[in-house]
Write an enzyme that holds these catalytic residues in place. Structure first.
Site, PDB file in Angstrom:
ATOM      1  N   ASP A  45       0.816  -1.209   0.000  1.00 43.68           N
ATOM      2  CA  ASP A  45       0.000   0.000   0.000  1.00 43.68           C
ATOM      3  C   ASP A  45       0.853   1.265   0.000  1.00 43.68           C
ATOM      4  OD1 ASP A  45      -3.123   0.772   0.794  1.00 43.68           O
ATOM      5  OD2 ASP A  45      -1.673   2.223   1.546  1.00 43.68           O
ATOM      6  N   VAL A  59      -5.516   2.324   0.201  1.00 45.06           N
ATOM      7  CA  VAL A  59      -5.574   1.772  -1.161  1.00 45.06           C
ATOM      8  C   VAL A  59      -5.974   0.303  -1.113  1.00 45.06           C
ATOM      9  CG1 VAL A  59      -4.334   1.436  -3.316  1.00 45.06           C
ATOM     10  CG2 VAL A  59      -3.843   3.430  -1.901  1.00 45.06           C
ATOM     11  N   ASP A  60      -5.471  -0.425  -0.126  1.00 45.64           N
ATOM     12  CA  ASP A  60      -5.889  -1.818   0.037  1.00 45.64           C
ATOM     13  C   ASP A  60      -7.399  -1.910   0.254  1.00 45.64           C
ATOM     14  OD1 ASP A  60      -3.712  -3.573  -0.253  1.00 45.64           O
ATOM     15  OD2 ASP A  60      -2.913  -3.021   1.693  1.00 45.64           O
ATOM     16  N   VAL A  61      -7.928  -1.038   1.096  1.00 45.85           N
ATOM     17  CA  VAL A  61      -9.360  -1.067   1.395  1.00 45.85           C
ATOM     18  C   VAL A  61     -10.173  -0.728   0.150  1.00 45.85           C
ATOM     19  CG1 VAL A  61     -11.193  -0.015   2.763  1.00 45.85           C
ATOM     20  CG2 VAL A  61      -9.004  -0.561   3.839  1.00 45.85           C
TER      21      VAL A  61
END
Length: 372
Positions: A141, A169-171
């Site tokens: 991320d 960004v992962d979420v």
């Protein structure tokens, strides 16, 4: 309420780890899907060791993205493990994996290698930078935030790029994966044909940059870090009060008028420098100085109560303790508890944010221990 989850009867073979994939599959599990988390029987998901903090002997990072799943230990480096994985996939509706591109193919478990045998399979691949020229780039991320421009517009000024305080960004990529999976399942309902869903963190970030990315693509204008300020709206930022900062979002002329009236500063309404939003943006420094002359006379909670009554968007800068207290006061039920029937241990969890009137989220399983 039917008592049946919206995705009941759907089985997901979850080969993902860390956050983007596990977050996606947790949401699908909350909505009723059966999620089988596949992990190496010795190493497991990396986040199992990402502590402190710990809860009941487990890393809270892992616990926060893996409820409503069972776990099975499979060593994909062995022929028997790959056969076991293929058998699980054959009994599943959806595969989710976020290995580096080419890894599942080396195991004989890529989409193209499975599609002919399992034509109804929905296969979701999450990568850092896609499966073409960026296939060799690792999808962390922090690296994507740096590469994708988010850090360049986050921070107090242009010289101090800052990452967000969570792996945002992962979420976002996990949410895009859920959207793609549900769309592919809808298509399969109509045609009986599965498909490959591809999501990458880099493209997800570029899309999520929204107005900032749109401005650059359309005009070539490069946005810069403005701290808590908005490039096109004023006042839309944090300001000092008598005790702690207050975020104020008077995003149009009507709201600015309400703000000025609430703090008993009608002079600001008649001031030509602040008559319209473009003028307020042009004279932002003077505007904030004038507002803080008044705001610093009382604490943030005073202004929050007053502005809420007057319909002016604002909030003190809360810590997580204050944020969850606010959620409770708003009847948002932001925390749920799941009890393990085997150990009696109760796990507090952040509730699923998706509200479904007929098939609400359910919390059936605690995050599973590492399979032996």
């Amino acid at each position: 309420m039917t008592g049946i989850g919206a995705l009941s009867g759907l089985r997901i073979a979850d080969f993902s780890r860390v956050l983007s994939g596990p977050y996606a599959t947790m949401l699908l599990g909350d909505m009723g899907a059966e999620v089988i988390k596949v992990e190496h029987p010795v190493a497991g998901d990396e986040t199992r060791s990402w502590g402190p903090p710990w809860y009941a002997g487990q890393a809270t990072y892992y616990l926060g993205a893996n409820r409503n799943k069972t776990a099975t230990g499979i060593d994909l480096g062995t022929e028997s493990g790959r056969a076991q994985a293929r058998a699980l996939i054959g009994q599943s509706d959806v595969v989710v994996q976020n290995f580096r591109p080419g890894t599942m193919e080396r195991f004989g478990l890529g989409f193209d290698q499975l599609a002919a045998e399992f034509p109804r399979l929905v296969y979701c691949s999450i990568s850092g930078f896609g499966s073409a020229n960026g296939a060799d780039l690792p999808g962390y991320d922090l690296i994507v935030q740096a590469a994708g421009g988010l850090m360049s517009i986050t921070g107090p000024d242009e010289e101090t790029p800052i990452k967000t305080g969570v792996a945002l960004v992962d979420v976002i990529s996990g949410l895009h994966a859920v959207t793609g999976i549900l769309a592919a399942l809808r298509y399969r309902d109509h045609t009986g044909v599965g498909q490959h869903v591809e999501v990458n963190l880099f493209s997800s970030l570029l899309s999520a940059l929204a107005n900032q990315a749109a401005s650059y693509v359309a005009t070539g204008h490069l946005p810069k870090a403005l701290g808590n300020r908005h490039p096109s709206i004023a006042p839309y930022e944090t300001m000092n009060t008598a005790d702690r900062p207050l975020a104020v979002a008077a995003a149009n002329d009507k709201l600015f008028t309400k703000l000025a009236q609430a703090i008993q500063r009608p002079d600001l309404i008649s001031d030509e420098r602040f008559a319209t939003n473009p003028q307020r943006v042009a004279h932002r420094e003077q505007l904030v100085k004038e507002l803080e002359k008044t705001l610093t006379r009382a604490p943030a909670d005073h202004w929050f109560a007053l502005f809420r009554q007057e319909g002016v968007p604002c909030s003190p800068i809360n810590g997580l303790d204050q944020a969850f207290e606010l959620a409770t006061s708003l009847d948002l039920d932001a925390v749920v508890s799941i009890t393990c029937p085997d150990t009696g241990t109760t796990y507090p969890q952040v509730a699923c944010p998706i509200r479904l009137s007929e098939t609400p989220a359910t919390y059936r399983l605690v995050p599973p221990p590492l399979p032996g």
